[in-house]
Design a protein around this motif. Sequence first.
Motif, PDB file in Angstrom:
ATOM      1  N   THR A 133       0.742  -1.126  -0.009  1.00  0.00           N
ATOM      2  CA  THR A 133       0.115  -0.130  -0.107  1.00  0.00           C
ATOM      3  C   THR A 133       0.994   1.186  -0.045  1.00  0.00           C
ATOM      4  O   THR A 133       0.238   2.244   0.097  1.00  0.00           O
ATOM      5  CB  THR A 133      -0.792  -0.104   1.353  1.00  0.00           C
ATOM      6  OG1 THR A 133       0.103  -0.124   2.492  1.00  0.00           O
ATOM      7  CG2 THR A 133      -1.972  -1.043   1.334  1.00  0.00           C
ATOM      8  N   GLU A 134       2.192   1.163   0.101  1.00  0.00           N
ATOM      9  CA  GLU A 134       2.992   2.455   0.188  1.00  0.00           C
ATOM     10  C   GLU A 134       4.298   2.069  -0.450  1.00  0.00           C
ATOM     11  O   GLU A 134       4.876   0.664  -0.294  1.00  0.00           O
ATOM     12  CB  GLU A 134       3.272   2.869   1.341  1.00  0.00           C
ATOM     13  CG  GLU A 134       3.941   1.912   2.497  1.00  0.00           C
ATOM     14  CD  GLU A 134       3.659   2.453   3.985  1.00  0.00           C
ATOM     15  OE1 GLU A 134       4.695   2.254   4.604  1.00  0.00           O
ATOM     16  OE2 GLU A 134       2.650   3.660   4.149  1.00  0.00           O
ATOM     17  N   SER A 172       7.300   1.992  -3.580  1.00  0.00           N
ATOM     18  CA  SER A 172       7.554   2.008  -5.150  1.00  0.00           C
ATOM     19  C   SER A 172       8.387   0.786  -5.592  1.00  0.00           C
ATOM     20  O   SER A 172       8.830   0.091  -4.495  1.00  0.00           O
ATOM     21  CB  SER A 172       8.229   3.076  -5.608  1.00  0.00           C
ATOM     22  OG  SER A 172       9.503   3.301  -5.012  1.00  0.00           O
ATOM     23  N   ILE A 196       3.697   2.938  -5.938  1.00  0.00           N
ATOM     24  CA  ILE A 196       2.375   2.486  -5.621  1.00  0.00           C
ATOM     25  C   ILE A 196       1.213   3.327  -5.347  1.00  0.00           C
ATOM     26  O   ILE A 196       1.698   4.332  -4.692  1.00  0.00           O
ATOM     27  CB  ILE A 196       2.567   1.474  -4.331  1.00  0.00           C
ATOM     28  CG1 ILE A 196       3.553   0.284  -4.727  1.00  0.00           C
ATOM     29  CG2 ILE A 196       1.018   1.130  -3.726  1.00  0.00           C
ATOM     30  CD1 ILE A 196       3.986  -0.417  -3.447  1.00  0.00           C
ATOM     31  N   ASP A 197       0.142   3.108  -5.766  1.00  0.00           N
ATOM     32  CA  ASP A 197      -1.041   4.167  -5.615  1.00  0.00           C
ATOM     33  C   ASP A 197      -1.540   3.914  -4.200  1.00  0.00           C
ATOM     34  O   ASP A 197      -2.508   2.973  -4.238  1.00  0.00           O
ATOM     35  CB  ASP A 197      -1.678   4.079  -6.657  1.00  0.00           C
ATOM     36  CG  ASP A 197      -3.193   4.891  -7.051  1.00  0.00           C
ATOM     37  OD1 ASP A 197      -3.649   5.278  -5.723  1.00  0.00           O
ATOM     38  OD2 ASP A 197      -3.462   5.431  -8.044  1.00  0.00           O
ATOM     39  N   THR A 198      -1.404   4.619  -3.411  1.00  0.00           N
ATOM     40  CA  THR A 198      -1.513   4.295  -1.792  1.00  0.00           C
ATOM     41  C   THR A 198      -3.328   4.330  -1.605  1.00  0.00           C
ATOM     42  O   THR A 198      -3.692   3.512  -1.146  1.00  0.00           O
ATOM     43  CB  THR A 198      -1.100   5.300  -0.822  1.00  0.00           C
ATOM     44  OG1 THR A 198       0.343   5.118  -0.731  1.00  0.00           O
ATOM     45  CG2 THR A 198      -1.468   5.130   0.431  1.00  0.00           C
ATOM     46  N   GLU A 199      -3.747   5.629  -2.313  1.00  0.00           N
ATOM     47  CA  GLU A 199      -5.274   5.604  -2.101  1.00  0.00           C
ATOM     48  C   GLU A 199      -5.857   4.282  -2.361  1.00  0.00           C
ATOM     49  O   GLU A 199      -6.910   3.963  -2.147  1.00  0.00           O
ATOM     50  CB  GLU A 199      -5.768   6.878  -2.785  1.00  0.00           C
ATOM     51  CG  GLU A 199      -7.215   6.898  -2.783  1.00  0.00           C
ATOM     52  CD  GLU A 199      -7.662   7.934  -3.734  1.00  0.00           C
ATOM     53  OE1 GLU A 199      -8.942   8.619  -3.436  1.00  0.00           O
ATOM     54  OE2 GLU A 199      -7.227   8.182  -4.992  1.00  0.00           O
ATOM     55  N   ALA A 210      -4.645   1.352  -3.322  1.00  0.00           N
ATOM     56  CA  ALA A 210      -4.417   0.375  -2.480  1.00  0.00           C
ATOM     57  C   ALA A 210      -5.266   0.125  -1.300  1.00  0.00           C
ATOM     58  O   ALA A 210      -5.720  -1.136  -1.028  1.00  0.00           O
ATOM     59  CB  ALA A 210      -2.787   0.121  -2.494  1.00  0.00           C
ATOM     60  N   GLU A 211      -5.320   1.238  -0.623  1.00  0.00           N
ATOM     61  CA  GLU A 211      -6.174   1.151   0.580  1.00  0.00           C
ATOM     62  C   GLU A 211      -7.701   0.713   0.460  1.00  0.00           C
ATOM     63  O   GLU A 211      -8.276   0.212   1.167  1.00  0.00           O
ATOM     64  CB  GLU A 211      -5.930   2.172   1.506  1.00  0.00           C
ATOM     65  CG  GLU A 211      -4.430   2.368   1.970  1.00  0.00           C
ATOM     66  CD  GLU A 211      -4.263   3.867   2.692  1.00  0.00           C
ATOM     67  OE1 GLU A 211      -5.084   4.786   2.561  1.00  0.00           O
ATOM     68  OE2 GLU A 211      -3.251   4.018   3.466  1.00  0.00           O
ATOM     69  N   ILE A 267      -2.132  -6.721   3.544  1.00  0.00           N
ATOM     70  CA  ILE A 267      -0.648  -6.169   3.081  1.00  0.00           C
ATOM     71  C   ILE A 267       0.357  -6.956   3.669  1.00  0.00           C
ATOM     72  O   ILE A 267       0.619  -7.278   4.613  1.00  0.00           O
ATOM     73  CB  ILE A 267      -0.560  -4.584   3.960  1.00  0.00           C
ATOM     74  CG1 ILE A 267      -1.831  -3.768   3.862  1.00  0.00           C
ATOM     75  CG2 ILE A 267       0.694  -3.988   3.709  1.00  0.00           C
ATOM     76  CD1 ILE A 267      -2.047  -2.550   4.662  1.00  0.00           C
ATOM     77  N   THR A 308       1.205   5.053 -11.482  1.00  0.00           N
ATOM     78  CA  THR A 308       0.945   4.687 -10.089  1.00  0.00           C
ATOM     79  C   THR A 308       0.206   3.034 -10.367  1.00  0.00           C
ATOM     80  O   THR A 308      -0.510   2.769 -11.385  1.00  0.00           O
ATOM     81  CB  THR A 308       0.448   5.288  -9.339  1.00  0.00           C
ATOM     82  OG1 THR A 308      -1.240   5.654  -9.817  1.00  0.00           O
ATOM     83  CG2 THR A 308       0.818   6.769  -9.193  1.00  0.00           C
ATOM     84  N   VAL A 352      -1.470  -0.661  -8.173  1.00  0.00           N
ATOM     85  CA  VAL A 352      -1.482  -1.564  -6.858  1.00  0.00           C
ATOM     86  C   VAL A 352      -1.017  -2.807  -7.444  1.00  0.00           C
ATOM     87  O   VAL A 352      -1.551  -3.485  -8.078  1.00  0.00           O
ATOM     88  CB  VAL A 352      -3.179  -1.715  -6.431  1.00  0.00           C
ATOM     89  CG1 VAL A 352      -3.025  -2.409  -5.140  1.00  0.00           C
ATOM     90  CG2 VAL A 352      -3.636  -0.214  -6.123  1.00  0.00           C
TER      91      VAL A 352
END
Length: 268
Positions: free
Chosen positions: A84-85, A87, A97-100, A102-103, A114, A140, A142
């Motif tokens: 989730t965070e 690269s 990584i696309d955190t938003e 992924a979450e 995770i 970005t 996931v």
Amino acid sequence: MIRKAAVAGSFYPRDPGELRQWLDRLLLSGRKKDRALAVVSPHAGYQYSGAVAGAVFSSVELPDAFIIMAPSHRPIRSVFAVMTEGSWETPLGDFAIDTELAELLAAGSDLVRIDPSAHEAEHSLEVQLPFIQALRRTPTMVPVAVSHLARWDQIVELGHAAAAAVRRAGRDVLLVASTDMSHYISAEEARLKDFLAIQKILDLDAQGLFEVVRSEEITMCGYQPTAAVLAAARELGATRGELVMYATSGDQTGDHDAVVGYAGLKII
């Protein structure tokens, strides 16, 4: 957290200049591009499956965000493992990584855990990244590693979570399923078996794909992530699939007695 490149120098060139030369040959310019919800792309060494992967990524409009589902070729702790965070490192630079996104995906299913360790040495997702980087400046993604133990009901849950994440993100996201087709059988037998699976993808029949791979003993290593991507794409409004290219390793090696099959498809 930076996930180091694991197969640069083996599956594809480690030198950035040499890698760009490969990608320039494999990615097709001037091709009509469709707006797609998903693609299916192979993950062998570029000398074997790169032409198919290049044709697929050249045939669609690429957004800035991707959810990439890939099989794990070794046991992993989670049914579905994400990061989730951070690269992923490639010779062309870091792929964030696309955190938003992924979450949002992780929030959609308790099965999505995770688990960065699931991705450490796996090649099936990594080999997709340079193709995207060659076409998009700051993409970005996931990363989703799918266990080979995943059941059909779990695949449905992953597909639903992915579709929900895309809707909630409210932006264009391309779903990518990473898979090779039949392994180490004759080219003739591989084509017969592979097109049973390909037809299910063209029909957007995720459950049919899951079942035909098992009933016909098709050694398609990424049928589970492909079925999850199909389920998600169907939920997002997909209406048809299109075969972009099919090939086998024998097309490059000349050995047609024991091949691996490669199929590239887009879901529109």
